[in-house]
Write a protein that holds these residues in place. Sequence first.
Motif, PDB file in Angstrom:
ATOM      1  N   ARG A  38       2.623   5.962  -3.026  1.00  0.00           N
ATOM      2  CA  ARG A  38       3.732   6.744  -3.574  1.00  0.00           C
ATOM      3  C   ARG A  38       3.579   6.920  -5.088  1.00  0.00           C
ATOM      4  O   ARG A  38       3.801   8.008  -5.622  1.00  0.00           O
ATOM      5  N   CYS A  39       3.198   5.859  -5.774  1.00  0.00           N
ATOM      6  CA  CYS A  39       3.051   5.960  -7.232  1.00  0.00           C
ATOM      7  C   CYS A  39       1.831   6.795  -7.618  1.00  0.00           C
ATOM      8  O   CYS A  39       1.875   7.517  -8.615  1.00  0.00           O
ATOM      9  N   TYR A  61      -3.744  -0.453 -17.789  1.00  0.00           N
ATOM     10  CA  TYR A  61      -3.537  -1.489 -16.773  1.00  0.00           C
ATOM     11  C   TYR A  61      -2.889  -0.889 -15.527  1.00  0.00           C
ATOM     12  O   TYR A  61      -3.357  -1.085 -14.396  1.00  0.00           O
ATOM     13  N   ALA A  62      -1.790  -0.141 -15.722  1.00  0.00           N
ATOM     14  CA  ALA A  62      -1.054   0.446 -14.602  1.00  0.00           C
ATOM     15  C   ALA A  62      -1.937   1.421 -13.820  1.00  0.00           C
ATOM     16  O   ALA A  62      -1.962   1.403 -12.580  1.00  0.00           O
ATOM     17  N   LEU A  86      -8.715   2.955  -3.986  1.00  0.00           N
ATOM     18  CA  LEU A  86     -10.050   2.749  -3.403  1.00  0.00           C
ATOM     19  C   LEU A  86      -9.931   1.949  -2.112  1.00  0.00           C
ATOM     20  O   LEU A  86     -10.503   2.310  -1.075  1.00  0.00           O
ATOM     21  N   SER A  87      -9.172   0.851  -2.187  1.00  0.00           N
ATOM     22  CA  SER A  87      -9.065  -0.040  -1.022  1.00  0.00           C
ATOM     23  C   SER A  87      -8.384   0.642   0.162  1.00  0.00           C
ATOM     24  O   SER A  87      -8.631   0.294   1.309  1.00  0.00           O
ATOM     25  N   SER A 130       0.842  -1.205   0.000  1.00  0.00           N
ATOM     26  CA  SER A 130       0.000   0.000   0.000  1.00  0.00           C
ATOM     27  C   SER A 130       0.873   1.250   0.000  1.00  0.00           C
ATOM     28  O   SER A 130       0.546   2.245  -0.651  1.00  0.00           O
ATOM     29  N   ASP A 145      -7.493   1.104  -8.189  1.00  0.00           N
ATOM     30  CA  ASP A 145      -8.246   0.150  -7.368  1.00  0.00           C
ATOM     31  C   ASP A 145      -7.628   0.017  -5.981  1.00  0.00           C
ATOM     32  O   ASP A 145      -8.345  -0.091  -4.980  1.00  0.00           O
ATOM     33  N   MET A 146      -6.302   0.041  -5.898  1.00  0.00           N
ATOM     34  CA  MET A 146      -5.663   0.008  -4.579  1.00  0.00           C
ATOM     35  C   MET A 146      -5.962   1.312  -3.838  1.00  0.00           C
ATOM     36  O   MET A 146      -6.143   1.303  -2.612  1.00  0.00           O
ATOM     37  N   GLY A 152      -5.126   1.345 -13.716  1.00  0.00           N
ATOM     38  CA  GLY A 152      -6.189   0.552 -13.088  1.00  0.00           C
ATOM     39  C   GLY A 152      -5.771  -0.069 -11.761  1.00  0.00           C
ATOM     40  O   GLY A 152      -6.504   0.040 -10.760  1.00  0.00           O
ATOM     41  N   VAL A 153      -4.605  -0.710 -11.726  1.00  0.00           N
ATOM     42  CA  VAL A 153      -4.188  -1.339 -10.450  1.00  0.00           C
ATOM     43  C   VAL A 153      -3.964  -0.282  -9.367  1.00  0.00           C
ATOM     44  O   VAL A 153      -4.278  -0.504  -8.195  1.00  0.00           O
ATOM     45  N   LEU A 154      -3.439   0.874  -9.756  1.00  0.00           N
ATOM     46  CA  LEU A 154      -3.220   1.941  -8.769  1.00  0.00           C
ATOM     47  C   LEU A 154      -4.543   2.509  -8.264  1.00  0.00           C
ATOM     48  O   LEU A 154      -4.727   2.718  -7.054  1.00  0.00           O
ATOM     49  N   GLN A 157       3.825   1.684  -1.462  1.00  0.00           N
ATOM     50  CA  GLN A 157       4.339   1.960  -2.800  1.00  0.00           C
ATOM     51  C   GLN A 157       3.207   2.370  -3.747  1.00  0.00           C
ATOM     52  O   GLN A 157       3.420   3.175  -4.663  1.00  0.00           O
ATOM     53  N   ALA A 158       2.011   1.815  -3.533  1.00  0.00           N
ATOM     54  CA  ALA A 158       0.870   2.229  -4.353  1.00  0.00           C
ATOM     55  C   ALA A 158       0.578   3.714  -4.123  1.00  0.00           C
ATOM     56  O   ALA A 158       0.384   4.480  -5.075  1.00  0.00           O
TER      57      ALA A 158
END
Lengths: 359, 359
Positions: free
Chosen positions: A33-34, A69-70, A79-80, A28, A76-77, A72-74, A30-31
């Motif tokens: 941070r990005c 894709y990149a 949101l979480s 979380s 969604d994380m 999207g994963v960021l 690193q997410a």
Amino acid sequence: MPFYSQPKALHAFDAKSEAQKIAFAPISFQAARCLLRFGILDALDQTGGASAADIHQKLQLAGEPLSLYAIGVLLDMGLSMGLLWHEKDKYQLDKTGHFLLHDGMSRTNLEFVHHICYQGMFKLEESLLSGTPAGLSQFGDWDTLYPALSSLPLAAKESWFAFDHFYSDHAFDSLLPLVLADKPAHLVDIGGNTGKWARACCSYQPNLRVTIMDLPQQLALANEACTAAGFAERIHYHPVDLLDEAPRFVKGADVYWMSQFLDCFSEAQIRAVLSHTREAMGRESRLYILETFWDKQPNETAAYCVNATSLYFTAIANGNSRMYHSSVFERLIAETGLSISWQKHNIGLGHTLLCCEIK
Amino acid sequence: MPFYSQPKALHAFDAKSEAQKIAFAPISFQAARCLLRFGILDALDQTGGASAADIHQKLQLAGEPLSLYAIGVLLDMGLSMGLLWHEKDKYQLDKTGHFLLHDGMSRTNLEFVHHICYQGMFKLEESLLSGTPAGLSQFGDWDTLYPALSSLPLAAKESWFAFDHFYSDHAFDSLLPLVLADKPAHLVDIGGNTGKWARACCSYQPNLRVTIMDLPQQLALANEACTAAGFAERIHYHPVDLLDEAPRFVKGADVYWMSQFLDCFSEAQIRAVLSHTREAMGRESRLYILETFWDKQPNETAAYCVNATSLYFTAIANGNSRMYHSSVFERLIAETGLSISWQKHNIGLGHTLLCCEIK
């Protein structure tokens, strides 16, 4: 300290959630941070909400061509983690995301943790067992971080100084009238580093003389900065390794000053430094100690930051120091023949100023 | 999905605290890990509370000679993280610490994150930009994690398989009666890995034949395990690289099975695999897909774990796959000439089973 002294009022379900958040914490981190680094939180802030496709287009225009894709994963994380929420395909910034984006302290901490602590913290277990900063090996073969500072990679160096200054800079204005209240003629700045405090003192009080005591290589940097600021006549330098058995000391100054200095040492080392200072002091000398005690923080979150910083000392900085509980300093000061004449808490961002004299 | 669709009901102060927790997350992660690793949480659990000196003595007797300094920094961070609380000098386990200690899922996740993800996650930024698992370089020069698995350091390998099995093992019992309801004669297990599912099927239904389709090196391992289990006659092996342009397929089986398999691929790759499977299927064939969709999780915390796992795919596993939103699979299935005849959610720990047939 009104905290940590009773169990949290937390349902079992929420405690289990907290445990999962801890288990995935490096991911979380690193997410987050990005999401900051690629300007995604910023884009959502500015537009008042956007879809993944909108962000994709915006980043392409800005020369940050992240794939859908990149993004999207960021997202969604995000949101979480409670940084974002969404209305259909439109993502919105939530309060925690807002503070991560706009609060200078969390940004400064996050960059410091990424560039200075992240990799080395993998070796916390080894550091705790050995009493050495095992995580420092990420930067080369050093005994402590201090001599390594000037040769760190640029981003690491910048984030270290930003972290260091963020906390001290917030305290200077309220400290100067306290420490210089009696118009001392001579102040000795022990561990004076780049001379930032020495220059602030000389600016504040016209006739003050300052001597900076520090390692020779630090003094060279301080000399440069202080001379450039026009204080060549008033600021002097006293090279010394304070961990020597009998360090050479400036004797009988009006004020001795140690700011965020003693937390770089173990209890035994602090006791030795205080004893040597006590021997150098005259009957009228005052020793001012500025520290961040975790139990004197204004709230739990500030104490969290301070206790986390202790583990940076363990794994990265030197392996045996920390941000202390105030009771440790009270004990060490008493043991070395000094007494606290007064103290003031909540200076700047959670600093405590101790004024000590010979008992 | 009843979550993430409105802002959190959080005061600004608490949101700011959350931001600080994120900023120091890697440090808190390693502190929690060491509190577990050195048996400190366990000692507090067993004694119903203890002082730092008590723990020091206990660890020395247990052959884990941590210094009082080391125990101190860990305990104080434990307080700040809500793992512990204290009554004077006596530390007590709090609820979050209890679950970190006793909940198998959080322990499995934490060990997986430490050994497989922690170091590589430092390169998340690079992975997102390149679409390759840049963090995998911690383990050597590999394109994806899968061929590297057998040569990982022991602790890493163990934590990977523990993580993988923790989730699938919880689903087997409820899956077997669903997938084998019609007493198929022949099941093709696509991406069958070590043959765990194939063996479970053969045990459950006496006359069933299974063919495992996977990379040759995986099949060698599967063959060994399945032969040892006495299924040499009933389990067969079909070596194939499913990412080939025209992979050789077993045609016309009753059941095709893909468990936690498609999440290892990008959308384009999933579309290709589904198309090839569709071509191999007969009119009466069924394709069962077992997946973990983040939007079908029973609660926010489960979705958090699933979305965090996506970033493991990004930075470590292969750089372009993830745990998907169910709508992505619905779209890809429809696009490849298949239709979902029924689906069941909340199997095991948040799995969804899709039963597909030719449209």
